[in-house]
Design an enzyme around this catalytic site. Sequence first.
Site, short mmCIF file in Angstrom:
data_model
loop_
_atom_site.label_atom_id
_atom_site.label_comp_id
_atom_site.label_asym_id
_atom_site.label_seq_id
_atom_site.Cartn_x
_atom_site.Cartn_y
_atom_site.Cartn_z
N CYS A 130 -10.44 -16.83 -56.40
CA CYS A 130 -9.38 -17.55 -55.69
C CYS A 130 -8.83 -18.71 -56.50
CB CYS A 130 -9.91 -18.11 -54.38
SG CYS A 130 -10.37 -16.85 -53.22
N ARG A 190 6.46 0.28 -50.61
CA ARG A 190 7.75 -0.41 -50.58
C ARG A 190 7.95 -1.21 -49.30
NH1 ARG A 190 11.33 3.60 -48.20
NH2 ARG A 190 9.98 5.39 -47.77
P1 XMP Z 1 -15.89 -13.22 -53.57
O1 XMP Z 1 -16.36 -14.63 -53.81
O2 XMP Z 1 -16.87 -12.40 -52.83
O3 XMP Z 1 -14.60 -13.38 -52.61
O4 XMP Z 1 -15.44 -12.59 -54.84
C1 XMP Z 1 -13.89 -12.30 -52.08
C2 XMP Z 1 -12.84 -12.79 -51.10
O5 XMP Z 1 -11.85 -13.59 -51.77
C3 XMP Z 1 -10.61 -13.52 -51.04
N1 XMP Z 1 -9.55 -13.19 -51.99
C4 XMP Z 1 -8.67 -14.07 -52.50
N2 XMP Z 1 -8.50 -15.38 -52.24
N3 XMP Z 1 -6.73 -15.43 -53.84
C5 XMP Z 1 -7.50 -16.06 -52.91
O6 XMP Z 1 -7.31 -17.27 -52.68
C6 XMP Z 1 -6.85 -14.10 -54.13
O7 XMP Z 1 -6.15 -13.56 -54.98
C7 XMP Z 1 -7.87 -13.40 -53.42
N4 XMP Z 1 -8.25 -12.10 -53.44
C8 XMP Z 1 -9.29 -12.01 -52.56
C9 XMP Z 1 -10.78 -12.46 -49.97
O8 XMP Z 1 -11.01 -13.12 -48.75
C10 XMP Z 1 -12.01 -11.70 -50.47
O9 XMP Z 1 -12.67 -11.04 -49.42
#
Ligand code: XMP
Length: 429
Positions: free
Chosen positions: A255, A356
């Site tokens: 994140c 899309r």
């Molecule tokens: P971990 O720590 O297990 O977290 O790798 C997985 C969770 O991260 C969230 N997630 C994101 N949060 N930007 C964010 O701020 C992203 O691009 C992103 N992709 C996933 C999501 O809740 C996931 O389950």
Amino acid sequence: MGGVAGEFLSFDDVVIVPGEARVEPSLVDVTGRISVGRPLSVPVASAPMDTVTGWRLAVLLARAGAIGVIHRNMSVEEQVAEVRRVKESPPSIWAEVAKAGPGESFEDVMLRMEELGVGAALVVDSRGFHGVYLAPGVDAALWAGKAEAVRILYETVKPLPTVDDWGRLAVAAAVSPFDLRRARALEEAGVDVIVVDVAHLHNSNAIQALSRLVKEVSADVVAGNIGTREAALDVLSRAEGVAGLRVGISSGSICKTGEVAGASVPTLQAVLNARSALEELGLAGRIPIVADGGIRGPGDAAKAVIAGASAVMGGRIFAGTEEAAAPKVRVGDRLYKPYRGMASRGAMEARFAADRYSRPSKAIEEGVEGLVPYRGSALGVVAEMAAGLQAALGYAGASSLREAWERGRLARVTPAGRGEVRPHDVILG
Ligand code: XMP
């Protein structure tokens, strides 16, 4: 309102306070729930991310007593096909332990099983689960003609697989709250749990759409992500029938939200906040809280459970596994798997290319793209989470998740204490 809201706790800010254990850790029941109607013998779900959960990981997790949430970076038809694939897979909990080369003899294989401590094994061909059963004393003739047999499977974990009312493997899938067409198609394909997948569900349009979606589908709907007590109260009051809350804002390992947008509710705090809302509504323990983001292993999972979670969701813990959706890559002499945030540039581009109907809501990346070390089968991760949770709840003096909510206690540690609770003063090999 303005001002500073208070202090938010993360996993590393707290430790589990040891309490009197009344059962041995191996007897601790870690059964949890991802949604009101879907119990899990290992309370773990894999995140709906395009480098993590496709049908392969979902099949393995359901067989091992956990559950996979199929990501939505694909067309509706493709996601439906992934759900069907899980539903059509046998709910066996046999897992691969070794490969047997085509030239290996019956004796070689029996010897290997002995070395691995495997009592019985299933030999399958490259197409899947069609094989012969091997155990000490079986007729060697069974092996004959199995020259193409390539994998030895054996029963490693004992928890009950996660299955639906018809005995088929259970599976969850992610949708946008605005995508009713997708939710309906997934339901028709037999999906057990629909996970509403937005970064910030506490948004009046999103909650309104969620409320409609919950009315339209009969599968359990887990809603997220949220982080505050107010968000939980608003979701539960405006979208009646929600069967679970997915909580944690910007704590995931990939994140960037906290960095680019400055907003975050660490997962442990998000669980505490959601629990406080559920207590206020008299629903504590009745609507599952799924702790999502930043789970590094069973210690974090146990802290989330003591804070009030019924299950944890992980991306990174599964990203490096054989069954994760991305292919292995070799860098030098080491193996890795790609892992990226769903709001990273690459994942967002893939989503718009695949669907899309999906619409960009933000013009900024909130995730990173990287690699994680390859770590073999996800079965090992599930077994470690199950055994680690049993041990942790044993320390907490709890013999089940319910007891952990009632009797478990967390205490804040100082930065000095935080250093002390990790391996220290040794050179780690
Ligand atoms: P971990 O720590 O297990 O977290 O790798 C997985 C969770 O991260 C969230 N997630 C994101 N949060 N930007 C964010 O701020 C992203 O691009 C992103 N992709 C996933 C999501 O809740 C996931 O389950």
